[in-house]
Design a protein around this motif. Structure first.
Motif, PDB file in Angstrom:
ATOM      1  N   ILE A  97       0.856  -1.185   0.000  1.00  0.00           N
ATOM      2  CA  ILE A  97       0.000   0.000   0.000  1.00  0.00           C
ATOM      3  C   ILE A  97       0.892   1.235   0.000  1.00  0.00           C
ATOM      4  O   ILE A  97       1.641   1.466   0.954  1.00  0.00           O
ATOM      5  CB  ILE A  97      -0.940   0.023   1.222  1.00  0.00           C
ATOM      6  CG1 ILE A  97      -1.871  -1.189   1.202  1.00  0.00           C
ATOM      7  CG2 ILE A  97      -1.784   1.291   1.232  1.00  0.00           C
ATOM      8  CD1 ILE A  97      -1.455  -2.313   2.088  1.00  0.00           C
ATOM      9  N   LEU A  98       0.835   2.010  -1.069  1.00  0.00           N
ATOM     10  CA  LEU A  98       1.649   3.216  -1.208  1.00  0.00           C
ATOM     11  C   LEU A  98       0.737   4.435  -1.230  1.00  0.00           C
ATOM     12  O   LEU A  98      -0.189   4.525  -2.047  1.00  0.00           O
ATOM     13  CB  LEU A  98       2.467   3.166  -2.497  1.00  0.00           C
ATOM     14  CG  LEU A  98       3.353   1.931  -2.707  1.00  0.00           C
ATOM     15  CD1 LEU A  98       4.088   2.019  -4.038  1.00  0.00           C
ATOM     16  CD2 LEU A  98       4.339   1.767  -1.562  1.00  0.00           C
ATOM     17  N   ARG A  99       1.013   5.391  -0.336  1.00  0.00           N
ATOM     18  CA  ARG A  99       0.196   6.604  -0.257  1.00  0.00           C
ATOM     19  C   ARG A  99       1.097   7.804  -0.013  1.00  0.00           C
ATOM     20  O   ARG A  99       2.114   7.711   0.676  1.00  0.00           O
ATOM     21  CB  ARG A  99      -0.821   6.517   0.880  1.00  0.00           C
ATOM     22  CG  ARG A  99      -1.704   5.285   0.859  1.00  0.00           C
ATOM     23  CD  ARG A  99      -2.714   5.298   1.970  1.00  0.00           C
ATOM     24  NE  ARG A  99      -3.772   6.268   1.712  1.00  0.00           N
ATOM     25  CZ  ARG A  99      -4.797   6.485   2.537  1.00  0.00           C
ATOM     26  NH1 ARG A  99      -4.879   5.806   3.658  1.00  0.00           N
ATOM     27  NH2 ARG A  99      -5.731   7.350   2.244  1.00  0.00           N
ATOM     28  N   CYS A 100       0.707   8.949  -0.589  1.00  0.00           N
ATOM     29  CA  CYS A 100       1.342  10.247  -0.282  1.00  0.00           C
ATOM     30  C   CYS A 100       2.829  10.288  -0.636  1.00  0.00           C
ATOM     31  O   CYS A 100       3.590  11.049  -0.028  1.00  0.00           O
ATOM     32  CB  CYS A 100       1.168  10.605   1.192  1.00  0.00           C
ATOM     33  SG  CYS A 100      -0.513  10.438   1.807  1.00  0.00           S
ATOM     34  N   ILE A 101       3.270   9.466  -1.583  1.00  0.00           N
ATOM     35  CA  ILE A 101       4.673   9.470  -1.965  1.00  0.00           C
ATOM     36  C   ILE A 101       4.807   9.579  -3.483  1.00  0.00           C
ATOM     37  O   ILE A 101       3.831   9.434  -4.218  1.00  0.00           O
ATOM     38  CB  ILE A 101       5.409   8.194  -1.476  1.00  0.00           C
ATOM     39  CG1 ILE A 101       4.791   6.931  -2.101  1.00  0.00           C
ATOM     40  CG2 ILE A 101       5.392   8.112   0.035  1.00  0.00           C
ATOM     41  CD1 ILE A 101       5.556   5.667  -1.787  1.00  0.00           C
ATOM     42  N   MET A 102       6.033   9.826  -3.940  1.00  0.00           N
ATOM     43  CA  MET A 102       6.307   9.869  -5.372  1.00  0.00           C
ATOM     44  C   MET A 102       6.515   8.450  -5.880  1.00  0.00           C
ATOM     45  O   MET A 102       7.288   7.680  -5.311  1.00  0.00           O
ATOM     46  CB  MET A 102       7.548  10.720  -5.650  1.00  0.00           C
ATOM     47  CG  MET A 102       7.870  10.846  -7.135  1.00  0.00           C
ATOM     48  SD  MET A 102       9.157  12.069  -7.470  1.00  0.00           S
ATOM     49  CE  MET A 102       8.258  13.581  -7.138  1.00  0.00           C
ATOM     50  N   LEU A 113      -1.103   9.756  -4.605  1.00  0.00           N
ATOM     51  CA  LEU A 113       0.328   9.841  -4.900  1.00  0.00           C
ATOM     52  C   LEU A 113       0.730  11.270  -5.235  1.00  0.00           C
ATOM     53  O   LEU A 113      -0.079  12.068  -5.715  1.00  0.00           O
ATOM     54  CB  LEU A 113       0.663   8.917  -6.069  1.00  0.00           C
ATOM     55  CG  LEU A 113       0.353   7.426  -5.852  1.00  0.00           C
ATOM     56  CD1 LEU A 113       0.634   6.644  -7.119  1.00  0.00           C
ATOM     57  CD2 LEU A 113       1.154   6.870  -4.682  1.00  0.00           C
ATOM     58  N   VAL A 114       2.005  11.563  -5.002  1.00  0.00           N
ATOM     59  CA  VAL A 114       2.527  12.910  -5.284  1.00  0.00           C
ATOM     60  C   VAL A 114       2.550  13.168  -6.785  1.00  0.00           C
ATOM     61  O   VAL A 114       2.225  14.262  -7.248  1.00  0.00           O
ATOM     62  CB  VAL A 114       3.943  13.069  -4.683  1.00  0.00           C
ATOM     63  CG1 VAL A 114       4.582  14.371  -5.135  1.00  0.00           C
ATOM     64  CG2 VAL A 114       3.875  12.997  -3.155  1.00  0.00           C
ATOM     65  N   ASN A 115       2.944  12.171  -7.560  1.00  0.00           N
ATOM     66  CA  ASN A 115       2.970  12.307  -9.017  1.00  0.00           C
ATOM     67  C   ASN A 115       1.957  11.351  -9.635  1.00  0.00           C
ATOM     68  O   ASN A 115       1.324  10.566  -8.930  1.00  0.00           O
ATOM     69  CB  ASN A 115       4.369  12.046  -9.568  1.00  0.00           C
ATOM     70  CG  ASN A 115       4.889  10.667  -9.202  1.00  0.00           C
ATOM     71  OD1 ASN A 115       4.448  10.061  -8.219  1.00  0.00           O
ATOM     72  ND2 ASN A 115       5.817  10.153  -9.977  1.00  0.00           N
ATOM     73  N   VAL A 116       1.804  11.419 -10.938  1.00  0.00           N
ATOM     74  CA  VAL A 116       0.802  10.582 -11.606  1.00  0.00           C
ATOM     75  C   VAL A 116       1.442   9.329 -12.192  1.00  0.00           C
ATOM     76  O   VAL A 116       2.650   9.271 -12.430  1.00  0.00           O
ATOM     77  CB  VAL A 116       0.081  11.366 -12.724  1.00  0.00           C
ATOM     78  CG1 VAL A 116      -0.720  12.511 -12.136  1.00  0.00           C
ATOM     79  CG2 VAL A 116       1.070  11.865 -13.765  1.00  0.00           C
TER      80      VAL A 116
END
Length: 449
Positions: A278-283, A303-306
């Motif tokens: 689970i990846l959140r709030c990062i690039m 996410l920080v980027n798309v």
């Protein structure tokens, strides 16, 4: 309205073994009521089959008055039938210790220890109201740890003990229940540990004490709290499933620590190992997705980027043999613009490449033709797309030199021309009722797989 079963009713004459089997599917709140209505089932109620699995909670869905009454009723149930209970799941939504919620969670645990001598499995879970960042009122002090220790030691048949989001007091060593448990033989019974953000408030550095939990089969933990040494030690003992949350950027060296070589070594030790990421709030970068990581569920949120086509294709190529769930959304925004227009085509490709994919959740712009192609690519059990993100268009490139292809995509355009047509067609393809999701696609803070 029909009344209770009479003496001549077929239900009253069922063999006890059959009645016990039926009761095993009835919630604990209703078992006693059934016994009062069908008095011939009294014997069936006093069997381990009838109480094979008992779930208390979740309390968080009830107001304080109903939750207090539920605790009292469940405590009475444990006192009366605890001897027959084999598996118990306790889900507290209020403080486990506060006397305003009498009977307290501690009292319930105390009677589980006293009465449930035939337990083979127990799970103890703490829920906290959504958005709460003050976990102090929900803390599990050493007194709770001592009760867990007693259950683990004295319930001789216990094989599985799960602690889900325990609120640990890290700033007082004497009240730290994880430290307490590691100092007793009860640690050998703990097979699952879920440590969320709230579990780890005020905890600093790596969680080296995890190495003492050598019977763990499943661990949920924040990425920055573990390293290669800790995880490999657990894998070499019994760890088979890992849920990794990453919500902050890590230095390259720390990120690389769980790189390609590490996952190759893990799979040598445990070929069936599974990872939920689970990846959140990062690039989002390719380094986050080592090719040998056995990813079962992948959730990307806020996410920080798309997402780019390159990363989407990389995910599909790396995890085609293991991926069962793919979620990509932004829980905090609606109608989020997609940066790389090629991503929907890569999403179709991912669905085609991953034969084990069962759940696809996508919270960004998607055309009706892309949705239809995804549905045709894989018979998904769960396919979630917010209605606000759908455009009723055919944006899939067509090779005009092949008349059949052009005819096919023209058909896609007609079928996907309206929400009603789209939902009806996808329902037919997936062989289940399917509708677009109204409202934004939200990802819960705690992911349950």
């Amino acid at each position: 309205m029909s009344g209770p079963p009479t003496e001549s009713s077929p239900l009253t004459n069922l063999p006890s073994v059959v009645a016990s089997k039926i009761l095993s599917y009835v919630p604990w709140q209703e078992k006693k009521a059934v016994g009062q209505v069908i008095t011939s089932w009294t014997e069936a109620l006093r069997s381990t089959e009838a109480w094979r699995s008992v779930k208390y909670g979740p309390e968080i869905e009830e107001n304080v008055y109903f939750a207090r009454a539920s605790r009292a009723d469940f405590l009475t149930c444990v006192k009366q039938y605890g001897h027959f209970m084999r598996s118990i799941h306790l889900c507290f939504g209020y403080s486990i210790t506060h006397t305003s919620m009498e009977p307290t969670g501690e009292q319930i645990l105390m009677y589980v220890h006293k009465r449930c001598c035939n337990l083979t499995a127990i799970s103890i879970e703490q829920e906290v109201p959504e958005g709460s960042h003050n976990a102090l009122p929900f803390g599990w002090p050493s007194s709770v740890g001592n009760l867990i220790k007693d259950i683990a030691v004295d319930c001789k048949s216990l094989q599985s003990l799960a602690l889900c989001q325990p609120i640990v007091v890290w700033d007082e060593e004497s009240e730290n229940i994880l430290l307490l448990l590691t100092k007793s033989c009860s640690v050998s019974k703990i097979t699952e540990l879920e440590l969320t953000y709230l579990s780890l408030l005020n905890q600093e550095g790596k969680l080296h004490l995890l190495k003492n939990f050598t019977s763990l089969q499943k661990l949920t933990v924040r990425r920055e709290k573990v390293n290669k040494e800790i995880l490999l030690h657990l894998v070499k003992h019994s760890l088979k499933e890992l849920v990794l949350y990453q919500e902050e950027e890590l230095p390259f060296e720390e990120q690389e620590d769980l790189g390609e070589d590490f996952w190759l070594e893990v799979k040598k030790v445990c070929p069936q190992f599974k990872v939920d990421l689970i990846l959140r709030c990062i690039m989002i970068l390719k380094i986050l997705f080592p090719s040998s990581m056995p990813v079962r569920n992948l959730i990307l949120d806020f996410l920080v980027n798309v997402m780019t086509k390159g990363i989407m294709d990389h995910i599909a190529d790396c995890y085609r043999d293991t991926l069962k769930r793919f979620t990509y959304t932004n829980s905090f925004l609606e109608e989020q613009e997609m940066g790389d227009a090629r991503v929907p085509a890569s999403l179709i490709s991912l669905t085609q490449k991953c034969p084990h994919l069962e759940t696809l959740e996508y919270g960004f712009p998607l055309s009706s033709s892309a949705i239809l192609l995804i549905a045709q690519s894989r018979k998904l059990k769960n396919f979630v797309v917010p209605s606000v993100e759908v455009s009723y268009s055919n944006d899939i490139p067509v090779d005009n030199s092949t008349p059949k292809a052009a005819e096919y995509f023209n058909l896609l355009k007609i079928i996907g021309s309206s929400r009603r047509n789209l939902e009806k067609t996808v329902s037919h393809i997936l062989e289940q009722q399917w509708t677009l999701h109204d409202g934004p696609l939200k990802v819960n803070e705690r992911i349950k797989f």
